[in-house]
Scaffold this motif. Structure first.
Motif, PDB file in Angstrom:
ATOM      1  N   LEU A 182      61.903  18.485  77.223  1.00 45.77           N
ATOM      2  CA  LEU A 182      63.084  18.924  76.489  1.00 45.77           C
ATOM      3  C   LEU A 182      64.297  18.826  77.399  1.00 45.77           C
ATOM      4  N   GLU A 183      65.252  18.004  76.993  1.00 44.59           N
ATOM      5  CA  GLU A 183      66.414  17.726  77.816  1.00 44.59           C
ATOM      6  C   GLU A 183      67.679  17.757  76.966  1.00 44.59           C
ATOM      7  N   ASN A 184      68.794  17.763  77.649  1.00 38.96           N
ATOM      8  CA  ASN A 184      70.068  17.559  76.980  1.00 38.96           C
ATOM      9  C   ASN A 184      70.457  16.097  77.145  1.00 38.96           C
ATOM     10  N   SER A 185      70.510  15.374  76.034  1.00 37.25           N
ATOM     11  CA  SER A 185      70.824  13.945  76.082  1.00 37.25           C
ATOM     12  C   SER A 185      72.249  13.650  75.636  1.00 37.25           C
ATOM     13  N   ALA A 186      72.892  14.643  74.998  1.00 36.83           N
ATOM     14  CA  ALA A 186      74.237  14.418  74.470  1.00 36.83           C
ATOM     15  C   ALA A 186      75.260  14.567  75.590  1.00 36.83           C
ATOM     16  N   THR A 187      76.099  13.581  75.747  1.00 38.53           N
ATOM     17  CA  THR A 187      77.118  13.606  76.801  1.00 38.53           C
ATOM     18  C   THR A 187      78.514  13.503  76.197  1.00 38.53           C
ATOM     19  N   LEU A 188      79.469  14.008  76.942  1.00 42.42           N
ATOM     20  CA  LEU A 188      80.859  13.980  76.501  1.00 42.42           C
ATOM     21  C   LEU A 188      81.504  12.637  76.835  1.00 42.42           C
ATOM     22  N   ALA A 189      82.421  12.202  75.977  1.00 45.12           N
ATOM     23  CA  ALA A 189      83.209  11.009  76.251  1.00 45.12           C
ATOM     24  C   ALA A 189      84.350  11.360  77.202  1.00 45.12           C
ATOM     25  N   GLU A 190      85.086  10.366  77.641  1.00 45.91           N
ATOM     26  CA  GLU A 190      86.207  10.612  78.548  1.00 45.91           C
ATOM     27  C   GLU A 190      87.264  11.514  77.921  1.00 45.91           C
ATOM     28  N   SER A 191      87.305  11.534  76.590  1.00 46.34           N
ATOM     29  CA  SER A 191      88.268  12.378  75.888  1.00 46.34           C
ATOM     30  C   SER A 191      87.911  13.853  75.961  1.00 46.34           C
ATOM     31  N   GLY A 192      86.688  14.150  76.444  1.00 44.75           N
ATOM     32  CA  GLY A 192      86.222  15.532  76.467  1.00 44.75           C
ATOM     33  C   GLY A 192      85.546  15.933  75.178  1.00 44.75           C
ATOM     34  N   ASN A 193      85.372  14.979  74.264  1.00 48.78           N
ATOM     35  CA  ASN A 193      84.726  15.239  72.983  1.00 48.78           C
ATOM     36  C   ASN A 193      83.381  14.519  72.925  1.00 48.78           C
ATOM     37  N   TYR A 194      82.547  14.913  71.960  1.00 50.79           N
ATOM     38  CA  TYR A 194      81.309  14.184  71.679  1.00 50.79           C
ATOM     39  C   TYR A 194      81.648  13.048  70.722  1.00 50.79           C
ATOM     40  N   GLU A 195      81.435  11.818  71.153  1.00 52.31           N
ATOM     41  CA  GLU A 195      81.751  10.652  70.335  1.00 52.31           C
ATOM     42  C   GLU A 195      80.522   9.744  70.261  1.00 52.31           C
ATOM     43  N   LEU A 196      79.403  10.347  69.892  1.00 52.18           N
ATOM     44  CA  LEU A 196      78.134   9.631  69.851  1.00 52.18           C
ATOM     45  C   LEU A 196      77.982   8.868  68.533  1.00 52.18           C
ATOM     46  N   ALA A 244      81.096  27.696  70.588  1.00 51.13           N
ATOM     47  CA  ALA A 244      81.475  27.142  71.896  1.00 51.13           C
ATOM     48  C   ALA A 244      80.269  27.120  72.830  1.00 51.13           C
ATOM     49  N   GLU A 245      80.221  26.117  73.692  1.00 54.13           N
ATOM     50  CA  GLU A 245      79.172  26.015  74.695  1.00 54.13           C
ATOM     51  C   GLU A 245      79.517  26.894  75.896  1.00 54.13           C
ATOM     52  N   SER A 246      78.508  27.334  76.606  1.00 53.56           N
ATOM     53  CA  SER A 246      78.753  28.078  77.843  1.00 53.56           C
ATOM     54  C   SER A 246      79.393  27.167  78.884  1.00 53.56           C
ATOM     55  N   ASP A 247      78.900  25.929  78.940  1.00 55.79           N
ATOM     56  CA  ASP A 247      79.477  24.901  79.807  1.00 55.79           C
ATOM     57  C   ASP A 247      79.610  23.633  78.983  1.00 55.79           C
ATOM     58  N   ALA A 248      80.784  23.034  78.973  1.00 51.80           N
ATOM     59  CA  ALA A 248      81.036  21.844  78.168  1.00 51.80           C
ATOM     60  C   ALA A 248      80.032  20.745  78.482  1.00 51.80           C
ATOM     61  N   GLY A 249      79.507  20.133  77.434  1.00 51.25           N
ATOM     62  CA  GLY A 249      78.574  19.031  77.611  1.00 51.25           C
ATOM     63  C   GLY A 249      77.128  19.435  77.701  1.00 51.25           C
ATOM     64  N   THR A 250      76.811  20.706  77.411  1.00 51.00           N
ATOM     65  CA  THR A 250      75.429  21.180  77.536  1.00 51.00           C
ATOM     66  C   THR A 250      74.748  21.433  76.205  1.00 51.00           C
TER      67      THR A 250
END
Length: 595
Positions: free
Chosen positions: A246-260, A209-215
């Motif tokens: 160095l960055e975080n490029s992965a973002t969450l979809a509207e569903s709250g999931n990663y749909e990359l 699990a992430e500390s904060d969703a989307g990170t």
């Protein structure tokens, strides 16, 4: 107190990653011991050389109640390279097993003939990179049955260079003891990934699990993407380098999931920094982390030396860095932000750098405490292949446990077995996690590879026929033996098999430089206690592979034709004294007997 803590940190963190001792002590039995570290230290101190002070490093707890207490070694205030110890205590407080250095004659005089400035001058002669005073340390070098007073130097290498060098010289006569690169690397121009072995995208939960969703960041693991913002950073060497941020490029979809969507197209701009690469790397590294936590029986266990462990996807290097795909070192090109960052056809794990030491990845890229780096290659992305991620993660596990690296010395000469078994264990646990003995089907699927995986644990490799001195090629006879034994067990017993091997790794924390047979014997002994039915299977498998009773590296040759190197190695490796720590001439890795 501060000097004692600095010395402890130097012993535990700086020297340990490639620590090696020629021979070590091992004890098994049943002795009651109190539950505090001081009592454990007193008990194990009776087995260690009397002049050595053991300082507790920490404690590992397992689900069955066992504890493993680990110690760093100090000799008259000096850190001892490879002098650690460990004590295994069961749930009832009974000391069951200990590992420690054998009784070795330490130098009576610890005042070096070479003072620090003179040592720095000698050490600097072995490096093309600067060596600063605060990167030079006096310590005890324990290897090949000998304890030597030595000066250690750590050149300041820019983060653009995927390398971290340690140089050691005799503190009295200035003789070179070793010059080694501490960075663990996978074979160049090879990639590993899921797209070949499992081409269908599935919706799967993130293992950690992430500390904060989307990170893509949590207490155990942080994933970053290498993004070119045209940043140029100055170095300590009088020139600057163009590096990624160095960055975080992965973002969450509207569903709250990663749909990359994956994008790994050779030469495509969108593939150079695609966020799916960062997500893939985090997912597989998290899967490996939870796998080892499961083996330990503790979902909160810290598995790697650094917490959190940083992983970097889409790593590219400045053109002109000398390490990329464009050849020679050119400072003007390396500092030009208008040039694109070049592909990096590799992946590697870099061990932690101790506090107060120059940390190239920390200073230039902001990755403190070591990390894993996955290149955006000329044809494929290393982070797409879970096998590669599991492999590099296991290097981080070995770094905290057995600390295997370099060469050992026995009656047949030098052997690359320590480094080879590091690679072999990385392959074995990668295959155990994936459930597949083929490693890197995607990363190895290059045209020149004929679509073959990088390595396979199902092989006919034996000692001495497949020994060359190259650590990756020499790994398969060891990893193959382990896989053959494991494959004969039920799924439940396979998990117990893996847990026993891992526990043995935790118990034997870099206290010696093992040959194949020495580590094989440790693993068989561990299984005898933890999974008795598997011990004879592993012993038989090691025997079939020529690992037990001894890997006799002598090849018979009946004619006068050249002795051919194993096909997977392509050539024999002839290590020198700088990479082995031996005195005088370095013996070969294979002997030839003309019949």
């Amino acid at each position: 107190m501060k000097s004692r803590l600095r010395a402890l940190a130097f012993a535990a963190v700086l020297l340990a990653p490639a620590a090696a001792v020629a021979s070590g002590g091992h004890w098994r039995g049943a002795i009651p011991v109190a539950r505090d570290h001081a009592s454990a230290a007193r008990m194990i101190a009776q087995l260690a050389p009397s002049a050595v002070t053991l300082l507790p490093l920490g404690e590992e707890r397992f689900g069955d109640g066992d504890r493993i207490v680990r110690f760093a070694s100090m000799y008259r205030g000096l850190a001892v390279l490879g002098g650690g110890a460990a004590l295994r205590i069961d749930a009832k407080g009974i000391a069951r097993e200990a590992s420690h250095p054998a009784a070795i004659q330490f130098p009576a005089d610890i005042v070096p003939a070479l003072d620090k400035p003179a040592a720095r001058t000698v050490l600097a002669g072995f490096s093309r990179f600067p060596l600063h005073d605060d990167h030079v340390h006096l310590a005890i070098y324990l290897r090949h049955g000998e304890a030597r007073l030595a000066w250690f130097g750590f050149p300041s290498i820019p983060a653009a260079f995927p390398s971290r060098v340690r140089i050691a010289i005799d503190a009295n006569d200035g003789e070179l003891i070793e010059a080694v690169d501490l960075v663990q690397k996978v074979d160049a121009t090879m990639y590993r990934s899921n797209p070949t072995a499992s081409p269908t995208l599935e919706k799967l939960p993130l293992p950690l699990a992430e500390s904060d969703a989307g990170t893509l960041a949590g207490p155990f693991l942080v994933a970053k993407n290498c993004v070119d913002r045209k940043t140029v950073r100055a170095t300590q060497f009088g020139f600057s380098v163009h590096v990624c941020d160095l960055e975080n490029s992965a973002t969450l979809a509207e569903s709250g999931n990663y749909e990359l969507e994956p994008s790994d197209v050779s030469g495509a701009a969108a593939s150079a920094e695609d966020p799916f690469s960062q997500l893939s790397m985090y997912f597989h590294a998290a899967r490996a982390y939870t796998y080892f936590q499961g083996l330990q029986g503790d979902p909160t266990a810290q598995i790697t030396a650094t917490m959190p462990l940083t992983a970097v996807a889409n790593l590219r290097l400045p053109l002109g860095s000398g390490f990329g795909t464009d050849g020679a070192f050119d400072p003007s090109k390396a500092a030009n932000p208008d040039l694109p960052l070049g592909a990096f056809d590799n992946a590697f794990f870099s061990p932690p750098v101790p506090e107060g030491q120059f940390d190239p990845y920390g200073e230039i890229l902001g990755v403190a405490g070591g990390g894993m780096f996955f290149g955006q290659g000329t044809q494929r992305d290393f982070a797409y292949d879970g096998d590669v991620v599991y492999h590099e993660f296991t290097h981080a596990v070995v770094d905290k446990t057995l600390q295997l690296q370099g060469y050992a010395l026995d009656e047949y000469g030098l052997t690359a077995s320590p480094g080879a078994m590091n690679e072999g264990l990385a392959d074995f646990f990668s295959s155990a996690i994936a459930g597949d003995p083929q490693l890197g089907e995607y990363a190895g699927g290059l045209v020149q590879q004929g679509g073959a995986p990088i390595r396979s644990l199902v092989n006919d490799h034996t000692c001495p026929n497949n020994v060359s001195g190259e650590v990756h090629a020499d790994s398969t006879l060891f990893s193959g033996a382990m896989w053959v034994a494991r494959a004969q067990l039920s799924e439940t017993d396979q998990a117990l098999f893996d847990a026993s091997i891992y526990k043995a790794m935790r118990t034997n924390t870099g206290t010696f430089t093992p040959t194949y047979d020495e580590l094989a014997t440790i693993f068989v002994t561990a299984l005898t206690a933890d999974l008795p039915a598997a011990a004879p299977l592993l012993e038989a498998s090691f025997t079939t592979k020529g690992v037990l009773p001894k890997c006799t590296r002598v090849r018979d040759q009946a004619d006068k034709n050249p002795v051919e190197a194993p096909a997977e190695a392509r050539a024999f490796i002839a290590p020198g004294t700088g990479s082995t720590g031996v005195r005088g001439q370095a013996p070969g890795v294979v002997q030839v007997h003309h019949t």
